[in-house]
Write a protein that holds these residues in place. Sequence first.
Motif, short mmCIF file in Angstrom:
data_model
loop_
_atom_site.label_atom_id
_atom_site.label_comp_id
_atom_site.label_asym_id
_atom_site.label_seq_id
_atom_site.Cartn_x
_atom_site.Cartn_y
_atom_site.Cartn_z
N MET A 1 12.06 1.55 5.60
CA MET A 1 10.55 1.02 5.59
C MET A 1 10.70 -0.08 6.40
O MET A 1 11.54 -1.07 6.43
CB MET A 1 10.17 0.81 4.06
CG MET A 1 9.73 2.05 3.26
SD MET A 1 9.05 1.40 1.94
CE MET A 1 7.13 1.68 2.21
N THR A 2 9.58 -0.28 6.86
CA THR A 2 9.39 -1.72 7.76
C THR A 2 8.95 -2.71 6.93
O THR A 2 8.29 -2.43 5.76
CB THR A 2 8.44 -1.47 8.96
OG1 THR A 2 7.20 -1.37 8.44
CG2 THR A 2 8.89 -0.52 9.91
N ILE A 6 6.19 -2.57 3.57
CA ILE A 6 6.61 -2.96 2.12
C ILE A 6 5.53 -4.03 1.74
O ILE A 6 5.01 -4.21 0.47
CB ILE A 6 7.93 -3.68 2.24
CG1 ILE A 6 9.20 -2.62 2.39
CG2 ILE A 6 8.43 -4.55 1.12
CD1 ILE A 6 10.54 -3.28 2.70
N ALA A 7 5.19 -4.93 2.42
CA ALA A 7 3.87 -5.96 2.22
C ALA A 7 2.65 -5.28 1.82
O ALA A 7 2.29 -5.56 0.79
CB ALA A 7 3.89 -6.79 3.21
N LEU A 13 0.06 -2.53 -4.88
CA LEU A 13 0.52 -2.57 -6.26
C LEU A 13 -0.18 -3.67 -7.07
O LEU A 13 -0.59 -3.40 -8.13
CB LEU A 13 1.87 -2.82 -6.14
CG LEU A 13 2.41 -2.72 -7.62
CD1 LEU A 13 2.42 -1.44 -8.35
CD2 LEU A 13 4.12 -2.87 -7.56
N MET A 14 -0.45 -4.88 -6.48
CA MET A 14 -0.93 -6.07 -6.83
C MET A 14 -2.56 -5.63 -7.27
O MET A 14 -3.03 -6.09 -8.39
CB MET A 14 -0.67 -7.29 -6.27
CG MET A 14 0.72 -7.81 -6.27
SD MET A 14 0.78 -9.22 -5.01
CE MET A 14 -0.30 -10.34 -5.73
#
Length: 101
Positions: A1-2, A6-7, A13-14
């Motif tokens: 994953m780049t 991920i960011a 998710l947040m």
Amino acid sequence: MTRTKIALALALLMVLAFGLRGLGAVQVFSSDGQVNLAPADSAYHARSALFSFVNFPSLLTVDRYMAYPDGAEVPNPPLADLVLAGVARLFGDDEATFERV
């Protein structure tokens, strides 16, 4: 994953976690404008966030109200309380602003 993926995954998710945390908002905010905090966890987090709001960016690390008379270290992780205090600080610096946020 780049790193970008991920960011984005972490940001998603947040947002999801924030949404799940807000599901109980109907029980907290009544129609007459009062805030009904549960007597344990939510009220303590509100107190910790208020401390951080008034003394921004300080954290409540030792609480003199716990384990009276010497106090005790605060066992809760401070990120949510500090974020709440920071967001409230963006809108003002009085306690009424904190209560609205």
